[in-house]
Scaffold this active site. Structure first.
Site, PDB file in Angstrom:
ATOM      1  N   CYS A 198       0.839  -1.198   0.000  1.00  0.00           N
ATOM      2  CA  CYS A 198       0.000   0.000   0.000  1.00  0.00           C
ATOM      3  C   CYS A 198       0.874   1.248   0.000  1.00  0.00           C
ATOM      4  CB  CYS A 198      -0.877  -0.033   1.251  1.00  0.00           C
ATOM      5  SG  CYS A 198      -1.685   1.523   1.589  1.00  0.00           S
ATOM      6  N   CYS A 219      -2.870  -0.155   9.124  1.00  0.00           N
ATOM      7  CA  CYS A 219      -2.501  -1.567   8.962  1.00  0.00           C
ATOM      8  C   CYS A 219      -1.123  -1.816   9.555  1.00  0.00           C
ATOM      9  CB  CYS A 219      -2.481  -1.950   7.486  1.00  0.00           C
ATOM     10  SG  CYS A 219      -4.099  -1.960   6.720  1.00  0.00           S
ATOM     11  N   CYS A 241      -7.133   2.176  -0.686  1.00  0.00           N
ATOM     12  CA  CYS A 241      -6.867   1.381   0.522  1.00  0.00           C
ATOM     13  C   CYS A 241      -7.058  -0.091   0.176  1.00  0.00           C
ATOM     14  CB  CYS A 241      -7.832   1.794   1.634  1.00  0.00           C
ATOM     15  SG  CYS A 241      -7.783   0.696   3.048  1.00  0.00           S
ATOM     16  N   GLN A 287     -20.584  -5.985  12.128  1.00  0.00           N
ATOM     17  CA  GLN A 287     -19.222  -6.463  11.873  1.00  0.00           C
ATOM     18  C   GLN A 287     -18.739  -5.993  10.505  1.00  0.00           C
ATOM     19  OE1 GLN A 287     -17.173  -7.686  13.877  1.00  0.00           O
ATOM     20  NE2 GLN A 287     -18.192  -8.916  15.427  1.00  0.00           N
ATOM     21  N   TYR A 337     -24.693  -7.619  24.749  1.00  0.00           N
ATOM     22  CA  TYR A 337     -24.000  -6.746  23.792  1.00  0.00           C
ATOM     23  C   TYR A 337     -24.421  -7.171  22.376  1.00  0.00           C
ATOM     24  CZ  TYR A 337     -21.043  -6.472  27.993  1.00  0.00           C
ATOM     25  OH  TYR A 337     -20.570  -6.368  29.284  1.00  0.00           O
ATOM     26  N   GLU A 358     -28.674  -4.583  24.800  1.00  0.00           N
ATOM     27  CA  GLU A 358     -27.771  -3.697  24.056  1.00  0.00           C
ATOM     28  C   GLU A 358     -28.003  -2.259  24.523  1.00  0.00           C
ATOM     29  OE1 GLU A 358     -25.388  -3.608  21.439  1.00  0.00           O
ATOM     30  OE2 GLU A 358     -25.643  -1.447  21.574  1.00  0.00           O
ATOM     31  N   ASP A 393     -20.583 -10.595  23.715  1.00  0.00           N
ATOM     32  CA  ASP A 393     -19.737 -10.066  22.631  1.00  0.00           C
ATOM     33  C   ASP A 393     -19.462  -8.586  22.911  1.00  0.00           C
ATOM     34  OD1 ASP A 393     -18.505  -9.485  20.245  1.00  0.00           O
ATOM     35  OD2 ASP A 393     -20.265  -9.850  18.984  1.00  0.00           O
ATOM     36  N   CYS A 414     -13.091  -9.231  20.495  1.00  0.00           N
ATOM     37  CA  CYS A 414     -12.152  -8.664  19.522  1.00  0.00           C
ATOM     38  C   CYS A 414     -10.921  -8.122  20.240  1.00  0.00           C
ATOM     39  CB  CYS A 414     -12.826  -7.603  18.657  1.00  0.00           C
ATOM     40  SG  CYS A 414     -13.512  -6.238  19.599  1.00  0.00           S
TER      41      CYS A 414
HETATM   42  N1  SAH Z   1     -23.005  -8.933  18.940  1.00  0.00           N
HETATM   43  C1  SAH Z   1     -23.148  -7.831  18.033  1.00  0.00           C
HETATM   44  C2  SAH Z   1     -22.488  -6.551  18.495  1.00  0.00           C
HETATM   45  C3  SAH Z   1     -21.097  -6.647  19.083  1.00  0.00           C
HETATM   46  S1  SAH Z   1     -20.241  -5.114  19.250  1.00  0.00           S
HETATM   47  C4  SAH Z   1     -22.651  -8.216  16.650  1.00  0.00           C
HETATM   48  O1  SAH Z   1     -22.016  -9.259  16.479  1.00  0.00           O
HETATM   49  O2  SAH Z   1     -22.947  -7.496  15.703  1.00  0.00           O
HETATM   50  C5  SAH Z   1     -20.513  -4.668  20.903  1.00  0.00           C
HETATM   51  C6  SAH Z   1     -21.854  -4.040  21.163  1.00  0.00           C
HETATM   52  O3  SAH Z   1     -21.921  -3.737  22.561  1.00  0.00           O
HETATM   53  C7  SAH Z   1     -22.130  -2.714  20.438  1.00  0.00           C
HETATM   54  O4  SAH Z   1     -23.351  -2.824  19.750  1.00  0.00           O
HETATM   55  C8  SAH Z   1     -22.236  -1.673  21.567  1.00  0.00           C
HETATM   56  O5  SAH Z   1     -23.203  -0.673  21.312  1.00  0.00           O
HETATM   57  C9  SAH Z   1     -22.667  -2.548  22.730  1.00  0.00           C
HETATM   58  N2  SAH Z   1     -22.345  -2.060  24.081  1.00  0.00           N
HETATM   59  C10 SAH Z   1     -21.281  -1.335  24.496  1.00  0.00           C
HETATM   60  N3  SAH Z   1     -21.305  -1.156  25.817  1.00  0.00           N
HETATM   61  C11 SAH Z   1     -22.427  -1.794  26.283  1.00  0.00           C
HETATM   62  C12 SAH Z   1     -22.999  -1.976  27.582  1.00  0.00           C
HETATM   63  N4  SAH Z   1     -22.428  -1.471  28.679  1.00  0.00           N
HETATM   64  N5  SAH Z   1     -24.139  -2.679  27.667  1.00  0.00           N
HETATM   65  C13 SAH Z   1     -24.736  -3.211  26.566  1.00  0.00           C
HETATM   66  N6  SAH Z   1     -24.237  -3.061  25.325  1.00  0.00           N
HETATM   67  C14 SAH Z   1     -23.096  -2.372  25.171  1.00  0.00           C
END
Ligand code: SAH
Length: 388
Positions: A6, A15, A89, A213, A242, A263, A311, A338
């Protein structure tokens, strides 16, 4: 695999693994995972990408001017407002990048000034483009420093003349001195204000501020692993903490008795509820709020869950969540992460409080960067028969 270099890599900094052959990148990630997580359980070999280029379905560019006054777009140099122009990119979706270039070329004739981060003058701060990988639907978000885009209808018309594939255009107003890209207020000036995409047989609507994602091909692999680890039979009560727009919740709901998603982001929860309806899923419900508080209430009220998917963002979960999770005592926890460091910290807590780590599956979601996604299966220590 050919090792493409790149041109912006050095200055962009996005990156960390630019110039590192892809196979080598995977080896580095595997090593890191083993170092951080190997003490809990054997780490399965990372699932790499067939084609690690142009996977990012969300592309963001900051807009400004160079010293000569030319309009430029790209990424901020680390901890500054200095824009590094980025062309071609290697990890971002090519169509999204093309749209950003088109917008850059249109600004002069529409007399749209770029925003100056130092003085606060000017209009266009950022452009974000998101594309549904399976549906081809495209969302363009114009982030403005003040609420009015002059000749907005003509602007949309001219933009769609070049890119008829754009399905919605949104104005987002961000008048704060902040490093956050998106502001609170937004308004669709073309189309429905969201896009849809498909994952694992379900269709999902995605609003501008909802998390989704960034690597759709690998996300299906990730979710398949998570669902397989859960070993659902149709009888389980499941929590998806989450949950974002309800992706894992709705995919799991087809194999479970009931799913509750929680969420924080209001827009994402609205998306999740509509997604349940649109996919004709009746055994999933969504709560808006902090996942930790939700778990405290579940545990305090002696509620039961068989499986908990969690998550959290890169920083991981918190003590409030984890301590109520162990009180709730589901048979299985599927932790999707992640951030391997925060994952290691949270696993340590769970292992100390009655769980054992059964499986660890790293999955490539972020080629050319040092980030790794991981799915972990934990089960209660007393449970002897793990039918995996
Ligand atoms: N499982 C989903 C999102 C994962 S990302 C997927 O795979 O698409 C993490 C998520 O946690 C985000 O949507 C963010 O808004 C949420 N989040 C962050 N802090 C939080 C909290 N304290 N309580 C609940 N959700 C939260």
């Amino acid at each position: 695999m050919e090792n493409i270099i790149c041109r912006s890599a050095k200055k962009c900094g996005g990156c960390q693994y630019q110039g590192v052959p892809y196979e080598e990148q995977l080896k580095k990630k595997q090593k890191m995972e083993e170092k951080l997580l190997g003490k809990f359980c054997k780490v399965s070999p990372i699932i790499g990408m067939e084609n690690p280029y142009h996977y990012r379905n969300k592309v963001h560019s900051a807009f400004g001017r160079d010293r000569k006054g030319n309009i430029i777009s790209g990424t901020y140099e680390a901890s500054t407002h200095h824009i590094i122009p980025v062309e071609d990119c290697l990890i971002e979706d090519e169509k999204c990048q093309e749209i950003i270039r088109t917008i850059r070329g249109m600004l002069k004739s529409f007399k749209i000034k770029t925003y100056d981060e130092d003085t606060g003058y000017g209009l266009l701060r950022h452009v974000m483009v998101r594309r549904g990988f399976q549906t081809g639907e495209i969302m363009v978000i114009l982030v403005l420093g003040s609420p009015i885009l002059p000749s907005k209808n003509n602007f949309v018309k001219a933009l769609r003349q070049v890119h008829p594939e754009i399905t919605t255009v949104i104005l987002n107003i961000n008048d704060k001195r902040t490093s956050m890209v998106l502001g609170e207020r937004e308004k669709a000036i073309y189309g429905p204000g969201f896009i849809r995409d498909r994952l694992c047989g379900c269709t999902f609507r995605i609003s501008p501020k909802s998390f989704y994602q960034v690597n759709p091909v690998q996300t299906e692999i990730l979710y398949d692993t998570a669902i397989r680890y859960a070993g659902l039979t149709g009888k389980e009560t499941v929590i998806d903490a989450y949950c974002g727009i309800g992706t894992i919740s709705l995919i799991a709901a087809r194999h479970a008795k009931k799913v509750i998603g929680v969420e924080l982001n209001k827009d994402a929860v609205r998306d999740a509820r509509i997604n349940a309806k649109e996919n004709r899923i009746q055994n999933a419900e969504f709560r808006q709020g902090d996942a930790g508080e939700f778990m405290v209430a579940m545990a305090d009220n002696d509620q039961h869950a068989d499986v908990v998917f969690m998550d959290p963002p890169r920083a991981g979960s918190d003590e409030k969540f984890l301590s109520s999770l162990v009180r709730l005592a589901p048979d299985k926890i599927i932790y999707i992460s992640c951030g391997p460091e925060s994952l290691a910290r949270d696993l340590k807590y769970l292992v100390k409080h009655g769980y054992e780590v059964k499986k660890i599956q790293p999955t490539e979601l972020f080629a050319f960067t040092e980030h790794v996604e991981t799915v972990v299966l934990l089960s209660q220590k007393s449970q002897t028969d793990i039918s995996m």
